[in-house]
Design an enzyme around this catalytic site. Structure first.
Site, PDB file in Angstrom:
ATOM      1  N   GLU A   1      43.818  43.320  40.756  1.00 41.33           N
ATOM      2  CA  GLU A   1      44.971  42.585  39.965  1.00 41.33           C
ATOM      3  C   GLU A   1      45.237  43.862  38.992  1.00 41.33           C
ATOM      4  O   GLU A   1      46.267  43.770  38.207  1.00 41.33           O
ATOM      5  CB  GLU A   1      44.554  41.594  38.929  1.00 41.33           C
TER       6      GLU A   1
ATOM      7  N   HIS B   1      42.236  37.950  40.336  1.00 41.69           N
ATOM      8  CA  HIS B   1      41.204  38.423  38.862  1.00 41.69           C
ATOM      9  C   HIS B   1      39.913  38.213  39.456  1.00 41.69           C
ATOM     10  O   HIS B   1      38.997  39.167  39.100  1.00 41.69           O
ATOM     11  CB  HIS B   1      41.594  37.313  37.942  1.00 41.69           C
TER      12      HIS B   1
END
Length: 364
Positions: free
Chosen positions: A19, A328
């Site tokens: 990410e 994430h």
């Protein structure tokens, strides 16, 4: 994901991995303070616009320096490369400023674990408390903290002033306790029966009627989906920041989940309440025991348990399911394995296991 046997010495990190945001830096700082291992990060926040260190990320670096006497190189707004050398974390009382739109909950989560492992202390944090792309103060208190307690860690939090985007100007105080009695394992494979849904509707510096409209819409939207709830409307103390928030806490037989929606200028209060309710409904349609944010945030305490950092614990394994496997989560798992001798396994369907890494195979 494969475990790593690189458990000593400096850690090299590519901040563009996965990410590619600020979480990589915050967790690297936390893990560096815990393990005593320095790190060098290139491509800091490479996948964000603008890339590089922003003021709120710089505040995390300064906070890590403050509690440990550590040193950094390259810590400046806009920097794409950072070196951090931790010192021993000192229990004590710390006052840290994040800045107007910086997230105090994210700074708190960064410093909480190293401070708890060092024996505890007090953090007074000033900046934003209810911001986009960040856990709200109410999420930290209502969802994150109860799960952290399951790992033998705790803190008492008090909101002095709420801080909304863009002014910030919020403040909360956290009294961090020393680590106590870690569990042998944590198992959260299913959430179980729904027991309660509490709608909290809050306003800071704005007419109280906005809170009432938010909660009324949230309760109605939940009822449309066969979910019954109760509501509480409250004002929040502020200085010159103004804003609104709806926070819905869902309690299940085995787990808890939280959902936040923020107001902004020109947005109808009803939209804020309905947004939070729709997030609850989406979670209920998933099979995960934990909401996607907690599914990510639990990785760090789970890894500390598996690595023996919280004290002797066998088997030291955490297993759970999350509503959604996010980038994430997978990036966080990748980073943790760089610092700690653990193995994080993430299945596409949302099953996660954090366990001690198997010992390295040695050739005879």
């Amino acid at each position: 994901m494969a475990g790593t046997d690189r458990h000593d010495g400096p850690v090299e990190i590519d901040g563009s991995e996965g990410e590619g945001g600020g979480q990589i830096l915050r967790s690297a700082l936390s893990l560096s303070l815990i393990t005593g291992r320095p790190f060098h990060m290139k491509n800091v926040r490479a996948n964000r616009q603008p890339p590089g260190l922003r003021p709120q990320h710089l505040a995390c670096v300064r906070g890590a320096e403050a509690i440990s006497g550590g040193q950094s190189e390259g810590a400046a707004v806009g920097a794409s490369e950072l070196r951090f050398e931790p010192g021993p974390v000192h229990p004590g009382d710390y006052l840290l400023e994040v800045g107007t739109a910086g997230s105090t909950p994210l700074l708190f989560q960064c410093l909480f674990y190293p401070l708890a492992l060092a024996g505890g202390g007090s953090l007074t944090l000033r900046g934003g408390t209810h911001l986009p792309h960040s856990p709200s103060y109410h999420y930290v208190v209502g969802v994150w903290l109860p799960v952290v307690k399951a790992y033998g860690m705790n803190a008492s939090l008090r909101l002095v002033h709420a801080g909304f985007y863009p002014q910030g100007a919020g403040e909360f105080i956290a009294e961090v306790e020393p680590v106590r009695d870690p569990p042998s394992r944590v198992e959260l494979p299913a959430r179980g029966t729904l027991r309660d849904i509490a709608v909290g509707s809050f306003v800071g510096g704005l007419p109280f009627g906005i809170a009432e409209r938010q909660s009324k819409e949230a309760v109605a939207a939940l009822r449309e989906r066969g979910l019954y709830s109760h509501a509480e409307n409250r004002p929040l103390p502020v200085t010159h920041s103004v804003g609104t928030v709806t926070f819905i806490l869902a309690q299940f037989e085995h787990t808890i989940a939280g959902f936040t929606a923020l107001g902004k200028r020109g947005r109808p209060a009803e939209d804020v309440g309905r947004e939070a309710a729709e997030e609850v409904a989406r979670f209920m349609e998933s099979g995960g025991a934990l909401d996607e944010h907690l599914g990510d945030q639990i990785l760090l305490p789970a890894a500390l348990l598996a690595a023996g950092k919280l004290g002797p614990s066998s088997p030291g394994t955490t297993r759970y399911t999350t509503a959604r496997v996010t980038e994430h989560l997978t990036t966080h798992a990748w980073l943790i394995e760089h610092f700690l001798p653990v193995r994080v396994t993430v299945e596409p369907g949302g099953a996660v296991e954090v366990a001690p890494a198997p010992p390295p195979v040695t050739s005879s």
